[in-house]
Write an enzyme that holds these catalytic residues in place. Sequence first.
Site, short mmCIF file in Angstrom:
data_model
loop_
_atom_site.label_atom_id
_atom_site.label_comp_id
_atom_site.label_asym_id
_atom_site.label_seq_id
_atom_site.Cartn_x
_atom_site.Cartn_y
_atom_site.Cartn_z
N HIS A 4 0.86 -1.16 -0.11
CA HIS A 4 -0.34 0.16 -0.46
C HIS A 4 1.28 1.42 0.19
O HIS A 4 2.01 1.76 0.57
CB HIS A 4 -1.06 0.03 1.50
CG HIS A 4 -1.90 -0.95 1.12
ND1 HIS A 4 -2.89 -0.97 0.91
CD2 HIS A 4 -2.30 -2.64 1.33
CE1 HIS A 4 -3.47 -2.25 0.33
NE2 HIS A 4 -3.13 -3.25 1.62
N CYS B 23 4.94 -27.98 -15.89
CA CYS B 23 3.76 -27.21 -15.66
C CYS B 23 3.27 -26.31 -17.12
O CYS B 23 3.77 -25.22 -17.27
CB CYS B 23 3.58 -26.48 -14.69
SG CYS B 23 1.60 -25.04 -14.48
N CYS C 179 0.85 -24.93 -18.68
CA CYS C 179 -0.16 -23.31 -17.99
C CYS C 179 0.39 -22.13 -17.75
O CYS C 179 0.08 -21.22 -18.32
CB CYS C 179 -1.65 -24.03 -17.29
SG CYS C 179 -2.09 -25.49 -17.43
#
Lengths: 475, 427
Positions: free
Chosen positions: A49, A399, A401
């Site tokens: 933030h 992997c 993806c």
Amino acid sequence: MYDVAVIGGGVIGCAIARELSRYRLSIVIVEKFEEVGFGTTKTNSGIIHAGHHSPPDTLKGKLVVRGNKLYDRLCKDLNFGFSRIGELVVARSESEIPELERLKKQGEAKGVPGLEVWDRERLRNAEPNLSNTLVAALHAPSAGVINPYELANALSENAVDNGVDLKVNCAVEKIVVKKGFFTVHTPPETIKARFVINCAGVYADKIAGMVGLRDFTIHPRKGEEYMLDKRLKGLVQRLIFPIPSKNTKGILIIPTFDGTIMVGPTAQDNADRDDASTTYEGSEQVFGFVSKICPSITERDTITEFAGLRAVSSTNDFIIGPTRIKGFINAAGIQSPGLTSAPAIALYVRDILKSEGLVLKKKGNFKPHLPGPPRFASLNYEQQKRLVEKDRLFAKVVCRCELVTEAEIHSAVDHGARTLDGIKFRSRAGMGRCQGGFCSSRCMDILSKRLDKPFEEITKRGGDSWVVRKMTDDV
Amino acid sequence: MLGRVEKKYGVVVIGGGPAGMGAALGARDYGEDRVLILDREPEAGGILLQCIHSGFGMHYFREELTGPEYAERFLQNIIDHDVDILSGSYVSGVVIDSGGSKKVRVMSESHGLITVETNAVVLAMGCRERTRGAVRIPGTRPSGIITAGLAQKFVNLKGYLPGKRISILGSGDIGLIMARRLTLEGCHVEGVFELMPYSNGLTRNVVQCLEDFDIPLHLSTTVAYIHGRDRIEKITVAPVNADLKPDMSRAWDVPCDTLLISIGLIPENELTQNLGIGLDVVTGGPLVSSTLETSMPGMFACGNVLHVHDLVDYVTREALLAGRFAGEWAKGVRRPKDNIRLVPGDNVRYCVPHTLSPEREHTIHLRCKAAMKPCKIRVGNLMEKKLRFVFPAEMIMFKIKPDLLDKFHGDTLRIDILPLEKGEKVD
């Protein structure tokens, strides 16, 4: 006998341990899960933030801006993914504009840099996919995104590199206070330490209770998050916040460090400290709200959802400081903006320890650096070729993806992964569209081989989270 | 040849499952002798290798084979026909130069990062399973919730059980097959829970995998909550109302240590999308012409990457055709563009291919939206075909003869599935 025992290996405990590892101290992190960051940390929204949200008269309000500034250096040292993409608080009607001005003033008073109120046109140009009903926005360029679990892993790994002991699967059951030291009892280990730092998240009041302190309570507040398909990558460039309410910063659109869009969190007070369940109401609330801000986001694109528990204290602020039990220090009630504040909390706790009588002498051989994961998918073709020339396992995709190679799975294990989630959080294998359908079994093969553990003993995230059973078992 | 890779090919096939193997053979049979299959698994054969049950090949070979047997016949044929196969490889992209030549970027442990040049490409990457994330199931996130296909891999290829007390969400064929498989392994299958009022699997699988083993199939029922901290402990299931939302007043709990997800398949078209090839939003596969060519000239598609098939035999037929047209393309044959567009009408979810040409006979694949019996398929005003029944889980196929299309002068041809009119009967 340790100088310091840090109870809780979340991002706060790890940040404190790593900061203290600069000094000639013997330190231990006592973590109840199989790996660090497996509690509240892993479900954190991952936002650094800017700091204009929290009021200046609170401890969180003071630590957040300092924490934000410390991230550049921390990231340089530890090479976790971090990007200052900026944040927009959007106003949905003219009546909300004064609130933008108030936040701007509040932020400026706290030293938040670059705050600007954007009009409708500027907002449209910067974020064309947001709803055209939005009237204005407060832009905070210093806000950023990280992967929170990556940070916890990097902090704990660097702490361990600098001599900190990490004890996992050690849930604290009892703490005995003796003159000058504490005995921390966990089923596998009994740990003695002169100072105890309570970073136990949603269980921090229970840990404090073990030494007789009952001056605060923790009230878990659940947040549900929904991860969207990579198809939507680039839909928004910045973090998108609504005008905050009293309890929460609201439901956000978060372009994560890896570019995946995440929406959430909800804010639901929860009686159960372990109930990280998602709900129909949660998804309706998230998508119902977000579609008003960004109409192209629909529930259809969800690839996974999860929930986490914020450790909200009875004071609604961080509770960090010494206690009437000499040597027992709280770092409790670390709700948002806890992740942002983490490096500042570490320094704050260090100073408290010093004033409580812990002698801090810098080590000559402190190693501040970690190389960070290889991140093959984010490299260009030439860089990828160079990696493959060094190690052929960079050309073996595990992997598909997320395009994670076998070399990266090995690197994850080298850097502490012990479970499927540990591999996922370090390499992204299993984080994509098929959610591990294709790569889980191969990651388990690699874990089994590397840890010299039978295939059936590999777990999703430790404990009783087994994946398969042996066929020869009695059924 | 296994593991051999040349610099240049006529046809490169991406995917070594039944579609990829069929396409390679189709190209080879046409006379294209420079064919390469790129397969990501350690061994070509695709998902067939983990389908150790029988039921494959009844249409294509006229005999009942297991998945590995079906794959083996093609693999042998491919090796005999001198097609190159690089297994354990991953296609990271295809670069198309202005002349239309295609450079396929390949990653593999054996060869590193290489580029293979080709005239034509056949996309045959198959599909993946929808996961828990694709539907909203409230509750915790314990281990023990896996797709039926992953469970099949654990049991049939790795020799492990996904658990002992199994519930299954969705009645897709793999879920049904696994209900039987796990029962045979001594697990207890509590039931199959299907959101829709009909099964999503083939009737023969409902009969042979559930009914024969007394496994209950709960239609119009879904999993409404998942319980368990580390490992799944139980699920709450509930019948659904007309809006498909669970009616919690009629919910009940089912203790289990495993929940298999079998809620449908999604064509794996990430590569296709990255190339900017147009997709059909209903099938999830590319839009293709009657030669199974995508919107990218010289790139063809077949099998489950194009649309999800019910039987592998039909994948093979489609793949042989795609391979043949890719072979033609590689040899420089350019056919005139199709001039008839197919439009799904009443009770038709989709049809493939998307366009037709009057020069040849075509096989049209389609799926209905809702079950209907008896009924007829009407193709514009060209033809009608009566059927005893149509069923969403079963693919519908029929042929259109070129002489019919010759008589057709429009540019769009609508396909409807309609109830029979009074007096009409299925022959």
